[in-house]
Every structure is written in structure tokens, then in C-alpha cells.
Design an enzyme around this catalytic site. Structure first.
Site, PDB file in Angstrom:
ATOM      1  N   HIS A   1       0.998  -1.304   0.159  1.00  0.00           N
ATOM      2  CA  HIS A   1       0.087  -0.041   0.202  1.00  0.00           C
ATOM      3  C   HIS A   1       0.788   1.456   0.054  1.00  0.00           C
ATOM      4  O   HIS A   1       1.772   1.287   0.703  1.00  0.00           O
ATOM      5  CB  HIS A   1      -0.972  -0.068   1.223  1.00  0.00           C
ATOM      6  CG  HIS A   1      -2.311  -0.916   1.069  1.00  0.00           C
ATOM      7  ND1 HIS A   1      -3.383  -0.586   1.487  1.00  0.00           N
ATOM      8  CD2 HIS A   1      -2.547  -1.917   0.166  1.00  0.00           C
ATOM      9  CE1 HIS A   1      -4.123  -1.473   1.504  1.00  0.00           C
ATOM     10  NE2 HIS A   1      -3.716  -2.387   0.391  1.00  0.00           N
TER      11      HIS A   1
ATOM     12  N   TYR B   1      -8.869   5.982   7.397  1.00  0.00           N
ATOM     13  CA  TYR B   1      -9.225   6.317   8.880  1.00  0.00           C
ATOM     14  C   TYR B   1     -10.205   7.494   8.795  1.00  0.00           C
ATOM     15  O   TYR B   1      -9.925   8.522   8.450  1.00  0.00           O
ATOM     16  CB  TYR B   1      -7.728   6.828   9.323  1.00  0.00           C
ATOM     17  CG  TYR B   1      -6.798   5.608   9.404  1.00  0.00           C
ATOM     18  CD1 TYR B   1      -5.938   5.286   8.477  1.00  0.00           C
ATOM     19  CD2 TYR B   1      -6.400   5.291  10.912  1.00  0.00           C
ATOM     20  CE1 TYR B   1      -4.848   4.247   8.776  1.00  0.00           C
ATOM     21  CE2 TYR B   1      -5.566   4.372  10.979  1.00  0.00           C
ATOM     22  CZ  TYR B   1      -4.815   3.895   9.750  1.00  0.00           C
ATOM     23  OH  TYR B   1      -3.745   2.766  10.320  1.00  0.00           O
TER      24      TYR B   1
ATOM     25  N   PRO C   1      -3.692   1.065  18.764  1.00  0.00           N
ATOM     26  CA  PRO C   1      -3.448   0.420  17.512  1.00  0.00           C
ATOM     27  C   PRO C   1      -3.724   1.298  16.122  1.00  0.00           C
ATOM     28  O   PRO C   1      -3.403   1.216  15.259  1.00  0.00           O
ATOM     29  CB  PRO C   1      -4.433  -0.609  17.254  1.00  0.00           C
ATOM     30  CG  PRO C   1      -5.454  -0.209  18.289  1.00  0.00           C
ATOM     31  CD  PRO C   1      -4.829   0.355  19.297  1.00  0.00           C
TER      32      PRO C   1
ATOM     33  N   LYS D   1       1.357   0.222  14.998  1.00  0.00           N
ATOM     34  CA  LYS D   1       2.747   0.224  15.307  1.00  0.00           C
ATOM     35  C   LYS D   1       3.201  -1.200  16.137  1.00  0.00           C
ATOM     36  O   LYS D   1       4.424  -1.392  16.028  1.00  0.00           O
ATOM     37  CB  LYS D   1       3.344   1.338  15.972  1.00  0.00           C
ATOM     38  CG  LYS D   1       3.328   2.624  15.133  1.00  0.00           C
ATOM     39  CD  LYS D   1       4.489   2.400  14.211  1.00  0.00           C
ATOM     40  CE  LYS D   1       4.535   3.766  13.092  1.00  0.00           C
ATOM     41  NZ  LYS D   1       5.039   3.314  11.979  1.00  0.00           N
TER      42      LYS D   1
ATOM     43  N   TYR E   1       4.360   6.715   9.660  1.00  0.00           N
ATOM     44  CA  TYR E   1       3.634   5.666   9.385  1.00  0.00           C
ATOM     45  C   TYR E   1       4.401   4.460   8.810  1.00  0.00           C
ATOM     46  O   TYR E   1       4.220   3.329   9.186  1.00  0.00           O
ATOM     47  CB  TYR E   1       2.379   5.879   8.493  1.00  0.00           C
ATOM     48  CG  TYR E   1       1.284   5.169   8.472  1.00  0.00           C
ATOM     49  CD1 TYR E   1       0.032   5.174   9.332  1.00  0.00           C
ATOM     50  CD2 TYR E   1       1.198   3.803   7.681  1.00  0.00           C
ATOM     51  CE1 TYR E   1      -0.754   4.133   9.236  1.00  0.00           C
ATOM     52  CE2 TYR E   1       0.104   3.021   7.578  1.00  0.00           C
ATOM     53  CZ  TYR E   1      -0.847   3.111   8.504  1.00  0.00           C
ATOM     54  OH  TYR E   1      -1.743   2.212   8.462  1.00  0.00           O
TER      55      TYR E   1
HETATM   56  P1  RFL Z   1       1.979 -11.159  21.870  1.00  0.00           P
HETATM   57  O1  RFL Z   1       1.540 -11.308  20.281  1.00  0.00           O
HETATM   58  O2  RFL Z   1       0.916 -10.758  22.718  1.00  0.00           O
HETATM   59  O3  RFL Z   1       2.581 -12.802  22.189  1.00  0.00           O
HETATM   60  C1  RFL Z   1       2.836 -12.870  23.404  1.00  0.00           C
HETATM   61  C2  RFL Z   1       2.912 -14.417  23.802  1.00  0.00           C
HETATM   62  O4  RFL Z   1       3.001 -14.935  24.923  1.00  0.00           O
HETATM   63  C3  RFL Z   1       2.032 -15.769  25.530  1.00  0.00           C
HETATM   64  N1  RFL Z   1       2.354 -15.863  26.935  1.00  0.00           N
HETATM   65  C4  RFL Z   1       2.788 -16.810  27.643  1.00  0.00           C
HETATM   66  N2  RFL Z   1       3.729 -17.750  27.427  1.00  0.00           N
HETATM   67  C5  RFL Z   1       4.248 -18.570  28.254  1.00  0.00           C
HETATM   68  N3  RFL Z   1       4.101 -18.417  29.587  1.00  0.00           N
HETATM   69  C6  RFL Z   1       3.482 -17.081  29.819  1.00  0.00           C
HETATM   70  N4  RFL Z   1       3.220 -17.047  31.256  1.00  0.00           N
HETATM   71  C7  RFL Z   1       2.868 -16.186  28.948  1.00  0.00           C
HETATM   72  N5  RFL Z   1       2.158 -15.462  29.005  1.00  0.00           N
HETATM   73  C8  RFL Z   1       1.690 -15.019  27.645  1.00  0.00           C
HETATM   74  C9  RFL Z   1       0.923 -15.508  24.773  1.00  0.00           C
HETATM   75  O5  RFL Z   1      -0.023 -16.410  24.862  1.00  0.00           O
HETATM   76  C10 RFL Z   1       1.270 -14.939  23.549  1.00  0.00           C
HETATM   77  O6  RFL Z   1       1.206 -15.963  22.545  1.00  0.00           O
HETATM   78  O7  RFL Z   1       3.245 -10.279  22.131  1.00  0.00           O
HETATM   79  P2  RFL Z   1       4.360  -9.876  21.054  1.00  0.00           P
HETATM   80  O8  RFL Z   1       5.020 -11.041  20.171  1.00  0.00           O
HETATM   81  O9  RFL Z   1       4.977  -8.945  21.667  1.00  0.00           O
HETATM   82  O10 RFL Z   1       3.547  -9.154  19.562  1.00  0.00           O
HETATM   83  C11 RFL Z   1       3.071  -8.053  19.863  1.00  0.00           C
HETATM   84  C12 RFL Z   1       1.837  -7.771  18.924  1.00  0.00           C
HETATM   85  O11 RFL Z   1       0.972  -8.995  18.959  1.00  0.00           O
HETATM   86  C13 RFL Z   1       0.940  -6.346  19.070  1.00  0.00           C
HETATM   87  O12 RFL Z   1       1.763  -5.419  19.417  1.00  0.00           O
HETATM   88  C14 RFL Z   1       0.100  -6.266  17.796  1.00  0.00           C
HETATM   89  O13 RFL Z   1      -0.941  -7.073  17.627  1.00  0.00           O
HETATM   90  C15 RFL Z   1      -0.562  -4.737  17.988  1.00  0.00           C
HETATM   91  N6  RFL Z   1      -1.394  -4.311  16.682  1.00  0.00           N
HETATM   92  C16 RFL Z   1      -0.842  -3.986  15.733  1.00  0.00           C
HETATM   93  N7  RFL Z   1       0.319  -3.795  15.502  1.00  0.00           N
HETATM   94  C17 RFL Z   1       0.784  -3.201  14.419  1.00  0.00           C
HETATM   95  O14 RFL Z   1       2.177  -3.205  14.225  1.00  0.00           O
HETATM   96  N8  RFL Z   1       0.109  -3.103  13.288  1.00  0.00           N
HETATM   97  C18 RFL Z   1      -1.260  -2.989  13.545  1.00  0.00           C
HETATM   98  O15 RFL Z   1      -1.971  -2.874  12.408  1.00  0.00           O
HETATM   99  C19 RFL Z   1      -1.967  -3.622  14.525  1.00  0.00           C
HETATM  100  N9  RFL Z   1      -3.250  -3.658  14.878  1.00  0.00           N
HETATM  101  C20 RFL Z   1      -2.723  -4.566  17.108  1.00  0.00           C
HETATM  102  C21 RFL Z   1      -3.609  -3.944  15.956  1.00  0.00           C
HETATM  103  C22 RFL Z   1      -3.350  -5.221  18.048  1.00  0.00           C
HETATM  104  C23 RFL Z   1      -4.865  -5.343  18.390  1.00  0.00           C
HETATM  105  N10 RFL Z   1      -5.218  -6.057  19.478  1.00  0.00           N
HETATM  106  C24 RFL Z   1      -5.979  -7.006  19.599  1.00  0.00           C
HETATM  107  C25 RFL Z   1      -4.447  -5.920  20.700  1.00  0.00           C
HETATM  108  C26 RFL Z   1      -5.054  -4.322  16.078  1.00  0.00           C
HETATM  109  C27 RFL Z   1      -5.357  -4.990  17.077  1.00  0.00           C
HETATM  110  C28 RFL Z   1      -6.962  -4.986  17.346  1.00  0.00           C
HETATM  111  C1  PHB Z   2      -5.600  -3.961  10.729  1.00  0.00           C
HETATM  112  O1  PHB Z   2      -5.659  -4.364   9.650  1.00  0.00           O
HETATM  113  O2  PHB Z   2      -5.688  -4.970  11.682  1.00  0.00           O
HETATM  114  C2  PHB Z   2      -5.222  -2.718  11.220  1.00  0.00           C
HETATM  115  C3  PHB Z   2      -4.723  -1.756  10.367  1.00  0.00           C
HETATM  116  C4  PHB Z   2      -4.429  -0.438  10.561  1.00  0.00           C
HETATM  117  C5  PHB Z   2      -4.272  -0.074  12.088  1.00  0.00           C
HETATM  118  C6  PHB Z   2      -4.671  -1.067  12.928  1.00  0.00           C
HETATM  119  C7  PHB Z   2      -5.156  -2.395  12.493  1.00  0.00           C
HETATM  120  O3  PHB Z   2      -3.913   1.231  12.218  1.00  0.00           O
END
Ligand code: RFL
Ligand code: PHB
Length: 396
Positions: free
Chosen positions: A72, A202, A293, A297, A384
Site C-alpha cells: 500500500h 481512517y 493500534p 505500530k 507511518y
Molecule cells: P503477543 O503477540 O501478545 O505474544 C505473547 C505471547 O506470549 C504468550 N504468553 C505466555 N507464554 C508462556 N508463559 C506465559 N506465562 C505467557 N504469558 C503469555 C501469549 O499466549 C502470546 O502467545 O506479543 P508480541 O510477540 O510482543 O507481539 C506484539 C503484537 O501482538 C501486538 O503489538 C500487535 O498485535 C498490536 N497491533 C498492531 N500492531 C501493528 O504493528 N500493526 C497493526 O496494524 C496492529 N493492529 C494490534 C492491531 C493489536 C490489536 N489487538 C487485538 C491488541 C489491532 C488490534 C485489534
Molecule cells: C488492521 O488491519 O488490523 C489494522 C490496520 C491499521 C491499524 C490497525 C489495525 O492502524
């Protein structure tokens, strides 16, 4: 039992760290509380920065990403009845982002680790870390077979997310925490319908923020600002679509609807815990920091942390502690830039409950500025798409 690096958590941070260490000939064991299927299906992020795509590709994880990732070159900002394009390529000298779901990044990483004979233990319980101030820290857990194990390591990486056990294992008072909770949440849906847009939208709306993202040419991902104490039971699919239709409405454009495959509510928070290291325990990703989110990032920060951590562990194991000593400051420079950008995007685009007309006019003025001034648009685009180089927090 012994390994070089004990890794807590099989999210993007823990899995990529294990992969990057293996490329350097360093052995690790990943322990994870959830099942493999759960980790591969958890709906989260979707946008990879330029640098994250390069990192994954250069470490041999780029095949499916290149074939299925959607490049994109910009986003739309919608406000006050208009939809304005921010052209990243033009504004940043060619930089882009790639839409490739976190579920797919995790699947690729698990497949690569298992194919290389890497150790990932799913469905463990009672994970604990100890002897962190010695050069033989211990990672203890009960395996899926019910057997309790003590794994003696050189280093432990806490990649266990925001609710993990590693950050709380720091001695009390060592870390300083900076935190902000926002008075709103996101209701996210995955819908079996082709996206109604070529690039992410957005939308600022008097009813609240909305985001149109996508997962593939046939699957859409949409988000709606809701109150933080909302329960998903109050949101039947028809109500979600009705709100999405209203917030994205634009003459001559329509939002396609389809079956909802997944839905959930996510709270919004900024959180930074520093330093990211105590003794032989290093934190990476959401274990150390959370961003709302809106700036896309969180996943990118998790990947960036372990790109710094893998060579730092390598040097430490060879007797050079310099890069490990610099790890926290190096990461925190990027973390704070992303924390600011995510906060800025969030507060510019969401409706704050109880906010007066002054706040709404300030948001609209900022949105008009960022879509009409080349300098302001370039700043958004640079943030971004990501920062290739950032000086360390200590100016190094
Ligand atoms: P995770 O993915 O939370 O993984 C941590 C893992 O540790 C496990 N765990 C354990 N394992 C063993 N013993 C324990 N005591 C434990 N406790 C926990 C968990 O089960 C899990 O599997 O962390 P990590 O690896 O640091 O990754 C971070 C990302 O997951 C997170 O920052 C992103 O998903 C945030 N995020 C977004 N980031 C982006 O860069 N671009 C995006 O577009 C974006 N959109 C989002 C998002 C997060 C969202 N939610 C649901 C929080 C959109 C959403 C809706
Ligand atoms: C997504 O596709 O899940 C998404 C995209 C952009 C954002 C957050 C989440 O800023």
C-alpha cells in the site's frame, strides 16, 4: 535441562527472536501457554512497515509475504464530509507499507522454526523465571505432558506480551512505568466481503472513529470506536454495519457488507516500562510496551526489538556485553517515537466522551493541516511507514 536462550511466548517477538538466533547458530527453546492453533488464529495486526518487510525477507521469511502481502502506497483520512489521500510514495521517496496479517506472520514463523528442528513447547503452564541476576538464569514450566521442567539458560527473553510473567519478575522499583488509558475501545470485525477501498480509510466522525482495513482481496477488516466498557453482546452484526455505514458515508461511495467471521473488543492503552532488561532477562514487544493500534505500530515494534536483541545476545554470549547494555536505550528511542505517533493519531481521530466543541475543532484543524500541508503530510507518512534509523535514547 539446558539451552542457550529460553524464550517465553510464541507471539511475533518470541518466534522471530528464536529464528534470528538460529540463523546465528544459537539454540533456543520457546515456551507458550496457548495451543499452536490458537496462536495461528488470534486476530490482531495487519500492517507491516517497510523495515519489517525487509527484516522478514532478509531472514528468509519473505516467500508467502511477497506472494500474498498487499503493498500500500498511502492511506485515506476522512473527516468533515471529505476523504483525502496521503501518498506515502510521493512524500517519503518511495516508501510503502504491506498489509499482511499477524496471523500469517505467526504461521510463517512457526513453520520455519519447526522445519529447522526448532523447539517450541505449546500449552505449557506455570511458567516462572528465576536466578535472573546470575549468568545461569532458569526458566521453569510444566509441559503439555504434565512434567515440570527447569531449563538452565544463558539468557531469558520475556516475549510474553502485556499480561506475561517476565515484566513482573523485575525487582520491585527497578522499572519505571509510563501509562495512559484512553476513554474508548475498538470493536473489530473480520468480514467475508471484498474491501470497499483500495487503501485503508481512517475516519473521524462525530459519532466516533472508524477504520476500514483489509486482509485480502476477498476479506475486509473493519473497526469501530466504542465505549471501553462495551460488551460484544450489545453489538449484533446489523448494528455494527449500521454504525460503519454512517461513519464512512460519502456521496458516490458505498460500503459492501458481508458475513462477519470474527468480532471482538480491544481496550486502548499507551504503556512503556523501562529499562527493558534486568540482569540476564530481556523484555521484547508487548511485554515491555503497548501502543493504541491507530498508528499500526505494535507488531512492528515487537519485530524491531528482537532485531536488536538477537545480535546483542550473540555478542553477550561471545563475551562482549556492550550491545546488550545498549539494548534498552536503543529500543526505547523507537518505542517512544511510535508511542508519540500512536497517541497523536489516536487523539486526532477519536471522539473523546464529553469533549467540547473546542476539542472537535482542534482535531478538524489538524486533519485539514495534515492533508493540505506537504510538510505535515510528509511527517505523517514518515512515521507511518517507519523509521529506518533512529538515534539511541542516550543520543548514541
Ligand atoms: P503477543 O503477540 O501478545 O505474544 C505473547 C505471547 O506470549 C504468550 N504468553 C505466555 N507464554 C508462556 N508463559 C506465559 N506465562 C505467557 N504469558 C503469555 C501469549 O499466549 C502470546 O502467545 O506479543 P508480541 O510477540 O510482543 O507481539 C506484539 C503484537 O501482538 C501486538 O503489538 C500487535 O498485535 C498490536 N497491533 C498492531 N500492531 C501493528 O504493528 N500493526 C497493526 O496494524 C496492529 N493492529 C494490534 C492491531 C493489536 C490489536 N489487538 C487485538 C491488541 C489491532 C488490534 C485489534
Ligand atoms: C488492521 O488491519 O488490523 C489494522 C490496520 C491499521 C491499524 C490497525 C489495525 O492502524
Amino acid at each position: 535441562m539446558r539451552t542457550q536462550v529460553g524464550i517465553v511466548g510464541a507471539g511475533p517477538a518470541g518466534l522471530l527472536l528464536s529464528h534470528l538466533l538460529a540463523l546465528r547458530g544459537i539454540e533456543s527453546v520457546v515456551v507458550e501457554t496457548r495451543s499452536r492453533a490458537y496462536c495461528e488464529a488470534r486476530q490482531r495486526a495487519g500492517v507491516l512497515e517497510d523495515g519489517s518487510v525487509r527484516l522478514l525477507s532478509e531472514s528468509g521469511l519473505g516467500d508467502r509475504l511477497a506472494a500474498e502481502g498487499l503493498v500500500h502506497g498511502g492511506i485515506y483520512l476522512q473527516f468533515d464530509g471529505q476523504r483525502r489521500h496521503i501518498d506515502f510514495r510521493d512524500l517519503t521517496g518511495g516508501r510503502t507499507v504491506t498489509v499482511y496479517a499477524q496471523t500469517e506472520v505467526v504461521k510463517d514463523l512457526i513453520a520455519a522454526r519447526l522445519a529447522a528442528g526448532g523447539a517450541i513447547e505449546f500449552e505449557v503452564t506455570d511458567t516462572a523465571v528465576s536466578r535472573l541476576d546470575t549468568d545461569r538464569p532458569v526458566l521453569s514450566y510444566t509441559g503439555a505432558d504434565g512434567i515440570r521442567r527447569d531449563l538452565e539458560c544463558d539468557v531469558i527473553a520475556g516475549c510474553d506480551g502485556f499480561h506475561g510473567i517476565c515484566r513482573p519478575a523485575f525487582p520491585p522499583g527497578l522499572a519505571s512505568v509510563r501509562e495512559r488509558e484512553y476513554p474508548y475501545a475498538w470493536l473489530g470485525i473480520l468480514a467475508d466481503v471484498p474491501p470497499s477501498t483500495d487503501e485503508l480509510i481512517y475516519a473521524h466522525h462525530r459519532d466516533g472513529f472508524a477504520l476500514h482495513s483489509l486482509r485480502s482481496p476477498t476479506i475486509s477488516r473493519l473497526y469501530l470506536q466504542v465505549d471501553p466498557d462495551e460488551s460484544i453482546e450489545n453489538w449484533p452484526d446489523e448494528r455494527i454495519w449500521e454504525h460503519l455505514q454512517r461513519r464512512f458515508a460519502l456521496p458516490g461511495w458505498s460500503l459492501r457488507e458481508g458475513p462477519v467471521l470474527d468480532k471482538g473488543i480491544t481496550p486502548m492503552r499507551s504503556f512503556v516500562s523501562a529499562p527493558m532488561r534486568y540482569g540476564r532477562l530481556f523484555l521484547a514487544g508487548d511485554a515491555a510496551h503497548i501502543v493504541p493500534p491507530t498508528g499500526a505500530k505494535g507488531l512492528n515494534l515487537a519485530l524491531a526489538d528482537v532485531a536488536v536483541l538477537a545480535p546483542a545476545i550473540d555478542a553477550l554470549l561471545r563475551g562482549d556485553g556492550g550491545p546488550a547494555d545498549a539494548y534498552s536505550d536503543t529500543c526505547l528511542a523507537r518505542v517512544w517515537r511510535s508511542t508519540h505517533f500512536s497517541w497523536w493519531m489516536t487523539t486526532m481521530l477519536h471522539r473523546e466522551p464529553g469533549a467540547d466543541e473546542m476539542t472537535a475543532q482542534l482535531q478538524l484543524s489538524q486533519l485539514r493541516y495534515v492533508t493540505s500541508s506537504r510538510a505535515a503530510a510528509a511527517s505523517l507518512a514518515e512515521n507511518y511507514t517507519g523509521y529506518p534509523e533512529l538515534p539511541g535514547a542516550a543520543g548514541t
